[in-house]
Design a protein around this motif. Sequence first.
Motif, PDB file in Angstrom:
ATOM      1  N   ASP A 230       0.844  -1.195   0.000  1.00 42.45           N
ATOM      2  CA  ASP A 230       0.000   0.000   0.000  1.00 42.45           C
ATOM      3  C   ASP A 230       0.879   1.246   0.000  1.00 42.45           C
ATOM      4  O   ASP A 230       1.484   1.601   1.010  1.00 42.45           O
ATOM      5  N   PHE A 231       0.965   1.915  -1.150  1.00 34.79           N
ATOM      6  CA  PHE A 231       1.751   3.138  -1.280  1.00 34.79           C
ATOM      7  C   PHE A 231       0.892   4.388  -1.127  1.00 34.79           C
ATOM      8  O   PHE A 231       1.349   5.495  -1.424  1.00 34.79           O
ATOM      9  N   SER A 232      -0.344   4.234  -0.655  1.00 37.73           N
ATOM     10  CA  SER A 232      -1.299   5.350  -0.692  1.00 37.73           C
ATOM     11  C   SER A 232      -1.089   6.390   0.405  1.00 37.73           C
ATOM     12  O   SER A 232      -1.735   7.435   0.391  1.00 37.73           O
ATOM     13  N   THR A 233      -0.222   6.123   1.380  1.00 36.67           N
ATOM     14  CA  THR A 233       0.008   7.111   2.443  1.00 36.67           C
ATOM     15  C   THR A 233       0.566   8.394   1.831  1.00 36.67           C
ATOM     16  O   THR A 233       1.505   8.356   1.036  1.00 36.67           O
ATOM     17  N   PRO A 234       0.018   9.546   2.176  1.00 36.08           N
ATOM     18  CA  PRO A 234       0.409  10.796   1.515  1.00 36.08           C
ATOM     19  C   PRO A 234       1.819  11.247   1.892  1.00 36.08           C
ATOM     20  O   PRO A 234       2.329  10.939   2.977  1.00 36.08           O
ATOM     21  N   SER A 235       2.427  12.014   0.997  1.00 37.64           N
ATOM     22  CA  SER A 235       3.814  12.441   1.180  1.00 37.64           C
ATOM     23  C   SER A 235       3.982  13.423   2.336  1.00 37.64           C
ATOM     24  O   SER A 235       5.052  13.484   2.945  1.00 37.64           O
ATOM     25  N   HIS A 236       2.935  14.190   2.659  1.00 36.20           N
ATOM     26  CA  HIS A 236       3.120  15.263   3.646  1.00 36.20           C
ATOM     27  C   HIS A 236       3.377  14.764   5.063  1.00 36.20           C
ATOM     28  O   HIS A 236       3.785  15.538   5.931  1.00 36.20           O
ATOM     29  N   GLY A 237       3.157  13.484   5.331  1.00 31.19           N
ATOM     30  CA  GLY A 237       3.455  12.947   6.660  1.00 31.19           C
ATOM     31  C   GLY A 237       4.899  12.498   6.827  1.00 31.19           C
ATOM     32  O   GLY A 237       5.324  12.153   7.933  1.00 31.19           O
ATOM     33  N   LEU A 238       5.662  12.513   5.723  1.00 33.40           N
ATOM     34  CA  LEU A 238       7.007  11.934   5.732  1.00 33.40           C
ATOM     35  C   LEU A 238       8.092  12.997   5.863  1.00 33.40           C
ATOM     36  O   LEU A 238       8.066  14.011   5.165  1.00 33.40           O
ATOM     37  N   PHE A 239       9.049  12.748   6.757  1.00 36.74           N
ATOM     38  CA  PHE A 239      10.197  13.624   6.965  1.00 36.74           C
ATOM     39  C   PHE A 239      11.489  12.816   6.852  1.00 36.74           C
ATOM     40  O   PHE A 239      11.612  11.744   7.459  1.00 36.74           O
ATOM     41  N   LEU A 240      12.440  13.335   6.073  1.00 40.28           N
ATOM     42  CA  LEU A 240      13.822  12.871   6.209  1.00 40.28           C
ATOM     43  C   LEU A 240      14.358  13.549   7.463  1.00 40.28           C
ATOM     44  O   LEU A 240      14.439  14.782   7.537  1.00 40.28           O
ATOM     45  N   LYS A 241      14.709  12.742   8.433  1.00 37.21           N
ATOM     46  CA  LYS A 241      15.021  13.281   9.761  1.00 37.21           C
ATOM     47  C   LYS A 241      16.509  13.574   9.938  1.00 37.21           C
ATOM     48  O   LYS A 241      16.889  14.583  10.528  1.00 37.21           O
ATOM     49  N   GLU A 242      17.359  12.686   9.423  1.00 39.26           N
ATOM     50  CA  GLU A 242      18.802  12.837   9.662  1.00 39.26           C
ATOM     51  C   GLU A 242      19.584  12.061   8.613  1.00 39.26           C
ATOM     52  O   GLU A 242      19.173  10.987   8.172  1.00 39.26           O
TER      53      GLU A 242
END
Length: 251
Positions: A230-242
Amino acid sequence: MKRYFIEVAYNGAAYAGFQIQQNANTIQAEVEKALLIYFRTSVPLTGSSRTDAGVHALQNFFHFDASFQIDINLIPKAIYHLNAILPNDIVVKSIKQTNSNAHARFDALYRSYQYNIHLTKNPFKDQTSFYYPFKLDIALLNQAAEVLKDYSDFQSFSKKNTQVFTYNCTLTKSVWATQLHDLVYNVQGNRFLRGMVRGLVGTMLKVGRGKYSLNEFKNIIESKSPTKTDFSTPSHGLFLKEVGYNDDIFL
């Protein structure tokens, strides 16, 4: 010719991704534009970790080679002026001189990502977190997250038309944590495939809701096919953290 690493953070909502593209605005395009204005010469950048359209970063890096001299004492001034030139959703955090052969992408030891989910409606989080108002079994989510560390081939979580030589990744951290009405997935590895973190999150959420069993989740990993991912999770919840490096590459 001296080489420098430039550290940036950004809200990716308005951009078509990290790496420069034709006919689309990107993080790299904006930073190169700011460098051109400030240093009055073209400064091509090489990125550390590509992020997709709409994905954010608390930390990411470019490296560049400078034929001009940057006085180390004037770096804070350069950072100040670059941030004045850049749009408000991109910030330069640091500029550091490195060894002449240091590479922002290939010398990275690890990357860590976080995916934010809020379980109750909150209009102040809509740009940086995924609203997911469903009952989840956190224990099952963490069992699925732990399973991932037993595998190295993540072809099932790579979007199609990705040109890579290998689908192997080594995950050293994979865990879900709750924070009041929020849920955060943290994952760290030596490398990630295109769409991988969002695919992992979306598929694990199905485990957390009881739509997939743990055995079915393992079967998806072992199938090396993204048909049930399932790739449907939206991009705005994702952070490159470090992005992590050995300190000895910096002068």
